[in-house]
Design a protein around this motif. Sequence first.
Motif, PDB file in Angstrom:
ATOM      1  N   VAL A 134       0.854  -1.192   0.000  1.00 13.15           N
ATOM      2  CA  VAL A 134       0.000   0.000   0.000  1.00 13.15           C
ATOM      3  C   VAL A 134       0.888   1.239   0.000  1.00 13.15           C
ATOM      4  O   VAL A 134       1.965   1.225   0.578  1.00 13.15           O
ATOM      5  N   CYS A 168      -1.027   4.505  -0.438  1.00  9.22           N
ATOM      6  CA  CYS A 168      -1.922   5.644  -0.189  1.00  9.22           C
ATOM      7  C   CYS A 168      -2.667   5.495   1.131  1.00  9.22           C
ATOM      8  O   CYS A 168      -3.569   6.282   1.415  1.00  9.22           O
ATOM      9  N   CYS A 227      -3.513   4.574  -4.799  1.00 10.96           N
ATOM     10  CA  CYS A 227      -2.256   4.025  -5.322  1.00 10.96           C
ATOM     11  C   CYS A 227      -2.459   2.778  -6.184  1.00 10.96           C
ATOM     12  O   CYS A 227      -1.591   2.429  -6.975  1.00 10.96           O
ATOM     13  N   LEU A 228      -3.548   2.089  -6.019  1.00 16.23           N
ATOM     14  CA  LEU A 228      -3.885   0.856  -6.761  1.00 16.23           C
ATOM     15  C   LEU A 228      -2.894  -0.281  -6.511  1.00 16.23           C
ATOM     16  O   LEU A 228      -2.814  -1.215  -7.300  1.00 16.23           O
ATOM     17  N   CYS A 232      -2.884  -2.250  -3.914  1.00 17.38           N
ATOM     18  CA  CYS A 232      -3.470  -3.313  -3.087  1.00 17.38           C
ATOM     19  C   CYS A 232      -4.420  -4.205  -3.881  1.00 17.38           C
ATOM     20  O   CYS A 232      -5.273  -4.863  -3.301  1.00 17.38           O
ATOM     21  N   CYS A 234      -8.173  -2.393  -0.159  1.00 18.90           N
ATOM     22  CA  CYS A 234      -8.488  -1.394   0.871  1.00 18.90           C
ATOM     23  C   CYS A 234      -9.942  -0.947   0.813  1.00 18.90           C
ATOM     24  O   CYS A 234     -10.418  -0.274   1.725  1.00 18.90           O
TER      25      CYS A 234
END
Length: 124
Positions: free
Chosen positions: A39, A41, A47-48, A50, A89
């Motif tokens: 992770v 962000c 952030c993509l 996860c 997330c």
Amino acid sequence: MAGKQQCRIEFRPAGKVVQVPEGTTLLAAARRAGVHLPVRCDGRAACLMCKVMVLPEEQPLGEISLSAPGAAETRKLGLSLQEHIRLGCQARVTGDSIVRVPEDRLKAAIRKQMEQQNDDLSDW
Ligand code: FES
């Protein structure tokens, strides 16, 4: 008042299993299971990193047991949602689930190199 339903979450390929209350994010479940999801962000759908995959055909209950994607997740993932990609997330468990965690790049590189070496050896 009845407590929250417990959900059994299995992370593949590690095969680690954890029980978490309904409504837990996949990211929190992964952490509890000792499965690393990168992770950057802090769980804000930015952030993509996860990303995980939840395949309908693998699900123990015969259907996806996760919250429907929210606005942020839908905007970020777009067509990837159709390929059963979810953000760890954002997706919350609603029942027993099997979740695929992508191999991290370093591990993938090492595995590839080892396969290459094995191929080289088998040429002898
Ligand atoms: S942690 Fe960044 S998008 Fe999920």
